[in-house]
Design a protein around this motif. Structure first.
Motif: not given
Lengths: 134, 139
Positions: A116-117, A119-121, B112-113, B115, B118-119, B122
Motif C-alpha cells: 500500500a505504501t 503503491r500510494s507514492i 489500505r487497499r 490506492h 492513498l496516493s 501522499r
C-alpha cells in the motif's frame, strides 16, 4: 524493508530519468551516478524498457530517457517488475501447517502495508519530496 | 473556476448523491451531522453552481493520548472534474482552517487497499503517522 539490488537500481534509474523526461542518459552515465556496474544496470534498463517506462536509443548519441507517466506510475509498478508481488509468492515448505498459516497471515499483513505504501507514492510525489529535501 | 466555501444545508442533497454514487452507501444523517458547529465541512463549487467535491473534518484533542490534530473524515471529488486540483484546493482550505484554530498536524485514516485516495494524501505530503490502527471482527 530490503529490496533486491536490481529493484533498487530500477527505482534509481527510473527516478533519475523521470527528473527530466527530455534528457537522455547512457547506461554508463547512470551506472557512474549510482556507483554500480553498467553491465548490471543494462539488464535492469532492458526490463524497464520492456515495461515502457524508459526508451533506449542506439547510436552515438544513444541513451535512455523516461517514457512513462510520472503521475500514474507508482513505486510499486517498478518494484513489481523485479520482485514477486506480495501475496502471490510460491508456497514454502510448512505453509500448509497451522503454524505456517498463522505465520503467513502475519507476513501477509506486513506485505499488504508495504505494498500500500509503495503503491500510494507516484514518481511525481517522490520527486517532489526529494526536491523539498534538497 | 472552482470556488471553495463552507457547506450549507442546501448542499446536503448533492453531497449525499455524490457520495452514494462513489461509495455505494447512503448516509444522509452522517452528512447532516457534519454541519455541526465543531465540524469543518467545505464544498467546491463550479461557476454554474454545481458540486465539484467536498471535504469534512474536525479538530480532536487527546483521543488515543494524542495532542490536538485536525482530522480529515472524508473527501470526494466528482470523477469528471478530477486531476484539475479540486481535491488539493479543498485539502488546503481545510488545513488553513485547522491552522487558524492553532493545530499543527493533520491526520486521516485510509483503507489500505484504496490506492487512489492513498496516493492523493501522499501527494499532499502526508506520510504514515505515529499510530497503528488495530481491528477485530466481532461477528
Amino acid at each position: 524493508m530490503r529490496l533486491q539490488t536490481g529493484t533498487r537500481l530500477g527505482l534509481y534509474a527510473v527516478l533519475e530519468l523521470a527528473r527530466d523526461p527530455q534528457r537522455t542518459l547512457s547506461a554508463a552515465d547512470l551506472a557512474e551516478r549510482f556507483g554500480v556496474s553498467s553491465h548490471h544496470l543494462a539488464k535492469v534498463l532492458r526490463t524497464l524498457a520492456g515495461a515502457g517506462l524508459v526508451r533506449g536509443d542506439r547510436g552515438a548519441s544513444g541513451g535512455y530517457r523516461f517514457t512513462g507517466n510520472r503521475r500514474r506510475t507508482t513505486l510499486m509498478d517498478i518494484v513489481a517488475l523485479f520482485e514477486p508481488v506480495p501475496g502471490r509468492r510460491a508456497k514454502e515448505a510448512g505453509a500448509d501447517t497451522d503454524i505456517g498459516q498463522a505465520l503467513q497471515s502475519v507476513l501477509l499483513e506486513i506485505d499488504e502495508i508495504a505494498e500500500a505504501t509503495l503503491r500510494s507514492i507516484s514518481i511525481e510525489t517522490l520527486l517532489k519530496g526529494c526536491l523539498q529535501h534538497a | 473556476m472552482i470556488a471553495i466555501r463552507s457547506a450549507q444545508a442546501s448542499d446536503l442533497a448533492a453531497i449525499s448523491a455524490l457520495d452514494r454514487r462513489l461509495t455505494g452507501s447512503d448516509k444522509p444523517q452522517y452528512w447532516q451531522d457534519m454541519l455541526g458547529p465543531d465540524r469543518h465541512f467545505l464544498v467546491a463549487e463550479t461557476e454554474t453552481g454545481t458540486l465539484a467535491g467536498f471535504i469534512a473534518g474536525e479538530i480532536r484533542a487527546w483521543e488515543f493520548g494524542q495532542p490536538a490534530a485536525g482530522w480529515v473524515f472524508a473527501i470526494q471529488i466528482e470523477p469528471a472534474l478530477r486531476l484539475q486540483g479540486v481535491g488539493t484546493r479543498l485539502f488546503e482550505a481545510l488545513v488553513a482552517r485547522f491552522k487558524e484554530k492553532g493545530v499543527s498536524r493533520v491526520r486521516t485514516l485510509v483503507e489500505r487497499r484504496d490506492h487512489l485516495i492513498l496516493s492523493f494524501f501522499r501527494a499532499q505530503g502526508m506520510v504514515a503517522g505515529p499510530s497503528l490502527q488495530l481491528d477485530k471482527d466481532l461477528s
